[in-house]
Design a protein around this motif. Structure first.
Motif, PDB file in Angstrom:
ATOM      1  N   PRO A  70       0.840  -1.208   0.000  1.00  0.00           N
ATOM      2  CA  PRO A  70       0.000   0.000   0.000  1.00  0.00           C
ATOM      3  C   PRO A  70       0.869   1.250   0.000  1.00  0.00           C
ATOM      4  O   PRO A  70       2.014   1.230   0.459  1.00  0.00           O
ATOM      5  N   ALA A  71       0.340   2.347  -0.499  1.00  0.00           N
ATOM      6  CA  ALA A  71       1.104   3.596  -0.604  1.00  0.00           C
ATOM      7  C   ALA A  71       1.515   4.109   0.771  1.00  0.00           C
ATOM      8  O   ALA A  71       0.835   3.878   1.778  1.00  0.00           O
ATOM      9  N   PHE A  72       2.636   4.802   0.790  1.00  0.00           N
ATOM     10  CA  PHE A  72       3.158   5.434   1.989  1.00  0.00           C
ATOM     11  C   PHE A  72       2.919   6.942   1.899  1.00  0.00           C
ATOM     12  O   PHE A  72       2.806   7.501   0.805  1.00  0.00           O
ATOM     13  N   TYR A  73       2.866   7.595   3.068  1.00  0.00           N
ATOM     14  CA  TYR A  73       2.777   9.054   3.115  1.00  0.00           C
ATOM     15  C   TYR A  73       3.982   9.599   3.876  1.00  0.00           C
ATOM     16  O   TYR A  73       4.283   9.146   4.986  1.00  0.00           O
ATOM     17  N   PHE A  74       4.676  10.562   3.250  1.00  0.00           N
ATOM     18  CA  PHE A  74       5.769  11.271   3.903  1.00  0.00           C
ATOM     19  C   PHE A  74       5.391  12.749   3.984  1.00  0.00           C
ATOM     20  O   PHE A  74       4.674  13.263   3.127  1.00  0.00           O
ATOM     21  N   ALA A  75       5.885  13.430   5.009  1.00  0.00           N
ATOM     22  CA  ALA A  75       5.736  14.884   5.115  1.00  0.00           C
ATOM     23  C   ALA A  75       7.115  15.503   4.956  1.00  0.00           C
ATOM     24  O   ALA A  75       8.063  15.092   5.631  1.00  0.00           O
ATOM     25  N   GLU A  76       7.236  16.473   4.066  1.00  0.00           N
ATOM     26  CA  GLU A  76       8.523  17.100   3.776  1.00  0.00           C
ATOM     27  C   GLU A  76       8.561  18.512   4.356  1.00  0.00           C
ATOM     28  O   GLU A  76       7.561  19.235   4.325  1.00  0.00           O
ATOM     29  N   ASP A  77       9.731  18.904   4.898  1.00  0.00           N
ATOM     30  CA  ASP A  77       9.851  20.281   5.387  1.00  0.00           C
ATOM     31  C   ASP A  77      10.629  21.125   4.388  1.00  0.00           C
ATOM     32  O   ASP A  77      11.075  20.632   3.339  1.00  0.00           O
ATOM     33  N   ALA A  78      10.814  22.392   4.708  1.00  0.00           N
ATOM     34  CA  ALA A  78      11.424  23.334   3.764  1.00  0.00           C
ATOM     35  C   ALA A  78      12.875  22.979   3.445  1.00  0.00           C
ATOM     36  O   ALA A  78      13.408  23.396   2.408  1.00  0.00           O
ATOM     37  N   ASP A  79      13.544  22.213   4.301  1.00  0.00           N
ATOM     38  CA  ASP A  79      14.939  21.829   4.075  1.00  0.00           C
ATOM     39  C   ASP A  79      15.067  20.509   3.322  1.00  0.00           C
ATOM     40  O   ASP A  79      16.183  19.993   3.158  1.00  0.00           O
ATOM     41  N   GLY A  80      13.936  19.932   2.904  1.00  0.00           N
ATOM     42  CA  GLY A  80      13.971  18.663   2.186  1.00  0.00           C
ATOM     43  C   GLY A  80      13.989  17.447   3.086  1.00  0.00           C
ATOM     44  O   GLY A  80      14.035  16.309   2.621  1.00  0.00           O
ATOM     45  N   PHE A  81      13.949  17.673   4.387  1.00  0.00           N
ATOM     46  CA  PHE A  81      13.894  16.573   5.352  1.00  0.00           C
ATOM     47  C   PHE A  81      12.489  15.993   5.363  1.00  0.00           C
ATOM     48  O   PHE A  81      11.508  16.735   5.330  1.00  0.00           O
ATOM     49  N   MET A  82      12.374  14.668   5.400  1.00  0.00           N
ATOM     50  CA  MET A  82      11.062  14.031   5.370  1.00  0.00           C
ATOM     51  C   MET A  82      10.870  13.149   6.597  1.00  0.00           C
ATOM     52  O   MET A  82      11.814  12.584   7.131  1.00  0.00           O
ATOM     53  N   ARG A  83       9.611  13.042   7.011  1.00  0.00           N
ATOM     54  CA  ARG A  83       9.259  12.134   8.096  1.00  0.00           C
ATOM     55  C   ARG A  83       8.086  11.270   7.648  1.00  0.00           C
ATOM     56  O   ARG A  83       7.232  11.718   6.889  1.00  0.00           O
ATOM     57  N   VAL A  84       8.080  10.040   8.132  1.00  0.00           N
ATOM     58  CA  VAL A  84       7.025   9.098   7.754  1.00  0.00           C
ATOM     59  C   VAL A  84       5.783   9.403   8.574  1.00  0.00           C
ATOM     60  O   VAL A  84       5.838   9.444   9.803  1.00  0.00           O
ATOM     61  N   VAL A  85       4.654   9.607   7.894  1.00  0.00           N
ATOM     62  CA  VAL A  85       3.409   9.844   8.616  1.00  0.00           C
ATOM     63  C   VAL A  85       2.392   8.728   8.395  1.00  0.00           C
ATOM     64  O   VAL A  85       1.406   8.639   9.109  1.00  0.00           O
ATOM     65  N   ASP A  86       2.625   7.878   7.422  1.00  0.00           N
ATOM     66  CA  ASP A  86       1.790   6.686   7.268  1.00  0.00           C
ATOM     67  C   ASP A  86       2.645   5.602   6.635  1.00  0.00           C
ATOM     68  O   ASP A  86       3.233   5.810   5.566  1.00  0.00           O
ATOM     69  N   GLY A  87       2.738   4.463   7.301  1.00  0.00           N
ATOM     70  CA  GLY A  87       3.595   3.376   6.840  1.00  0.00           C
ATOM     71  C   GLY A  87       4.773   3.152   7.762  1.00  0.00           C
ATOM     72  O   GLY A  87       5.714   2.434   7.432  1.00  0.00           O
ATOM     73  N   LEU A  88       4.701   3.742   8.961  1.00  0.00           N
ATOM     74  CA  LEU A  88       5.800   3.643   9.922  1.00  0.00           C
ATOM     75  C   LEU A  88       6.094   2.189  10.297  1.00  0.00           C
ATOM     76  O   LEU A  88       7.255   1.764  10.327  1.00  0.00           O
ATOM     77  N   GLN A  89       5.063   1.417  10.578  1.00  0.00           N
ATOM     78  CA  GLN A  89       5.273   0.029  10.982  1.00  0.00           C
ATOM     79  C   GLN A  89       5.887  -0.784   9.861  1.00  0.00           C
ATOM     80  O   GLN A  89       6.790  -1.599  10.080  1.00  0.00           O
ATOM     81  N   ARG A  90       5.409  -0.567   8.638  1.00  0.00           N
ATOM     82  CA  ARG A  90       5.934  -1.336   7.503  1.00  0.00           C
ATOM     83  C   ARG A  90       7.403  -1.009   7.246  1.00  0.00           C
ATOM     84  O   ARG A  90       8.234  -1.905   7.074  1.00  0.00           O
ATOM     85  N   LEU A  91       7.741   0.297   7.230  1.00  0.00           N
ATOM     86  CA  LEU A  91       9.129   0.670   6.965  1.00  0.00           C
ATOM     87  C   LEU A  91      10.048   0.268   8.116  1.00  0.00           C
ATOM     88  O   LEU A  91      11.198  -0.132   7.887  1.00  0.00           O
ATOM     89  N   SER A  92       9.557   0.367   9.365  1.00  0.00           N
ATOM     90  CA  SER A  92      10.361  -0.072  10.513  1.00  0.00           C
ATOM     91  C   SER A  92      10.677  -1.556  10.402  1.00  0.00           C
ATOM     92  O   SER A  92      11.806  -1.995  10.666  1.00  0.00           O
ATOM     93  N   THR A  93       9.676  -2.342   9.993  1.00  0.00           N
ATOM     94  CA  THR A  93       9.860  -3.785   9.858  1.00  0.00           C
ATOM     95  C   THR A  93      10.875  -4.112   8.763  1.00  0.00           C
ATOM     96  O   THR A  93      11.786  -4.928   8.964  1.00  0.00           O
ATOM     97  N   ILE A  94      10.732  -3.478   7.614  1.00  0.00           N
ATOM     98  CA  ILE A  94      11.648  -3.749   6.497  1.00  0.00           C
ATOM     99  C   ILE A  94      13.065  -3.315   6.857  1.00  0.00           C
ATOM    100  O   ILE A  94      14.044  -4.015   6.579  1.00  0.00           O
ATOM    101  N   HIS A  95      13.190  -2.148   7.517  1.00  0.00           N
ATOM    102  CA  HIS A  95      14.511  -1.672   7.922  1.00  0.00           C
ATOM    103  C   HIS A  95      15.132  -2.619   8.935  1.00  0.00           C
ATOM    104  O   HIS A  95      16.340  -2.931   8.857  1.00  0.00           O
ATOM    105  N   ASP A  96      14.357  -3.095   9.891  1.00  0.00           N
ATOM    106  CA  ASP A  96      14.874  -4.052  10.878  1.00  0.00           C
ATOM    107  C   ASP A  96      15.384  -5.320  10.191  1.00  0.00           C
ATOM    108  O   ASP A  96      16.433  -5.856  10.559  1.00  0.00           O
ATOM    109  N   PHE A  97      14.641  -5.789   9.215  1.00  0.00           N
ATOM    110  CA  PHE A  97      15.014  -7.045   8.551  1.00  0.00           C
ATOM    111  C   PHE A  97      16.260  -6.873   7.692  1.00  0.00           C
ATOM    112  O   PHE A  97      17.183  -7.695   7.745  1.00  0.00           O
ATOM    113  N   VAL A  98      16.310  -5.801   6.912  1.00  0.00           N
ATOM    114  CA  VAL A  98      17.396  -5.638   5.935  1.00  0.00           C
ATOM    115  C   VAL A  98      18.652  -5.040   6.550  1.00  0.00           C
ATOM    116  O   VAL A  98      19.765  -5.495   6.288  1.00  0.00           O
ATOM    117  N   ARG A  99      18.477  -4.025   7.389  1.00  0.00           N
ATOM    118  CA  ARG A  99      19.635  -3.288   7.891  1.00  0.00           C
ATOM    119  C   ARG A  99      19.975  -3.607   9.346  1.00  0.00           C
ATOM    120  O   ARG A  99      20.913  -3.059   9.890  1.00  0.00           O
TER     121      ARG A  99
END
Length: 389
Positions: free
Chosen positions: A97-126
């Motif tokens: 399913p699609a993810f949602y990120f929020a971007e600030d003026a400096d180009g920094f992004m934070r995850v606002v939807d999909g946190l559990q999925r990305l945390s899981t994938i990051h834990d597994f791969v990295r």
């Protein structure tokens, strides 16, 4: 103050998460209250759709250009099998399913939807906090990758994960914070939707997070709330934020916002901005909160911030948010010795309010964000705090 005889104990529903009680009373709102109290200008809503490879996203997480909301326990509560089957889906090339990120003026992004999925994938791969985990409980690839960690996978399977494409909707930094918050509320429909404070946490900056964490990590807060600090669903942070909001704006200032969501979201934005709330004000806020917790314990002991009407002599109800904000703000400016001397009279008055004043009971039970109910509970609580003078 008008009162009515109501000898029955109040009906109280406790919040549950993953079938475990949270220690906090559930808030109920009228169903006919509109979700948006004022229309947004559609031109303010800017969401861009982008496609990333999982390798690219994991690199962004590692170099901290994409933030997974640090100190967010709620995002990592998936069971082992749930995590493994998400990885299995990626290996099977099933689109996520699609993810949602929020971007600030400096180009920094934070995850606002999909946190559990990305945390899981990051834990597994990295590796992550779990140093990588072995796949378990798979449905289709039991004989192929069951029991394997990422480093154990054959190169083609690793490439399949790294090269998997994900669709992301990136909320543009020019989108006003209130609009951004409402966008996320609307799309937050995953398996276990985030609550309002979890949303605010994901979308806020480190400054407000640090302030709220400091406020709820003290012995005084944990004494007054029976160890609520570090709450699984961040109800502790929400209570500190409510205190900050009323401390900064006053109960009278609430009317300008008209809803608790807007009130708390604006306060979060202010706490993130040192020009709006400088460090000296933050210091005063934290001291007032500490005093409020100490004074609440002096008066109410382990019944602080809980419904405790006359006629209920045993047990404890869960903590009530509306009582928390009203009593914490009311008691933060009193001298401890004065309160200790009058504690019995204050408790008697407070319990009478919850036993015979229907209006007060309504104000701490349902539609607690209604402006009239907010004003009444602060007024009645302030009057009760004067008992015994």
């Amino acid at each position: 103050m008008t009162t009515s005889q109501n000898p029955a104990a109040p009906e109280v529903k406790e919040e549950y998460f993953l079938d475990v009680p949270t220690g906090v009373e559930a808030e109920t709102e009228d169903e006919d209250i509109p979700e948006i109290e004022r229309p947004w200008n559609p031109e303010q809503i800017r969401v861009n759709t982008k496609q990333f490879s999982l390798r690219n996203v994991l690199d962004m997480i590692d170099d901290v250009s994409l933030e997974l909301a640090p100190d967010f326990q709620r995002g990592r509560v998936w069971k082992h099998v749930q995590k493994s089957r998400l990885i299995e889906s990626v290996l099977l090339q099933i689109p996520l399913p699609a993810f949602y990120f929020a971007e600030d003026a400096d180009g920094f992004m934070r995850v606002v939807d999909g946190l559990q999925r990305l945390s899981t994938i990051h834990d597994f791969v990295r590796g992550g906090d779990e140093k990588g985990f072995a796949l378990k409980g798979l449905e289709y690839l039991q004989g192929t990758v069951e029991g394997k960690r990422f480093d154990d996978l054959p190169a083609p399977w690793k490439r399949r994960i790294n090269n998997a494409q994900i669709m992301t909707h990136v909320i543009d930094p020019t989108t006003p914070p209130d609009v951004m918050y409402d966008i996320f509320k609307r799309i937050n429909t995953g398996g276990t939707p985030l609550n309002a404070q979890e949303i605010r946490h994901c979308m806020s900056r480190d400054r407000s997070r640090s302030i709220l964490k400091a406020m709820t990590s003290t012995g005084a807060f944990n004494d007054a709330t029976n160890g609520l600090g570090g709450h699984t669903r961040m109800n502790d942070r929400e209570m500190a934020l409510r205190f900050a909001a009323f401390w900064l704006h006053g109960a009278e200032g609430y009317a300008e916002f008209g809803s608790m969501d807007a009130f708390l979201q604006r306060t979060t934005t202010m706490l993130d901005d040192p020009n709006a709330v400088d460090d000296s004000v933050v210091g005063s806020l934290e001291k007032s909160f500490q005093r409020a917790m100490e004074n609440s314990w002096i008066v109410f002991g382990d019944q602080a911030f809980r419904k405790w009407p006359q006629g209920v002599e045993s047990g404890k109800y869960p903590i009530n948010r509306a009582l928390f904000e009203a009593w914490a703000i009311t008691l933060c400016d009193f001298e401890p010795r004065d309160l200790a001397r009058r504690a019995t009279a204050i408790v008697a008055k407070a319990r009478a309010l919850m036993a015979i004043d229907y209006r007060y009971l309504d104000a701490i039970t349902s539609s607690t964000g209604d402006t009239r109910r907010v004003m009444y509970r602060f007024e009645a609580t302030a009057e009760a705090a004067e008992a015994g003078r």
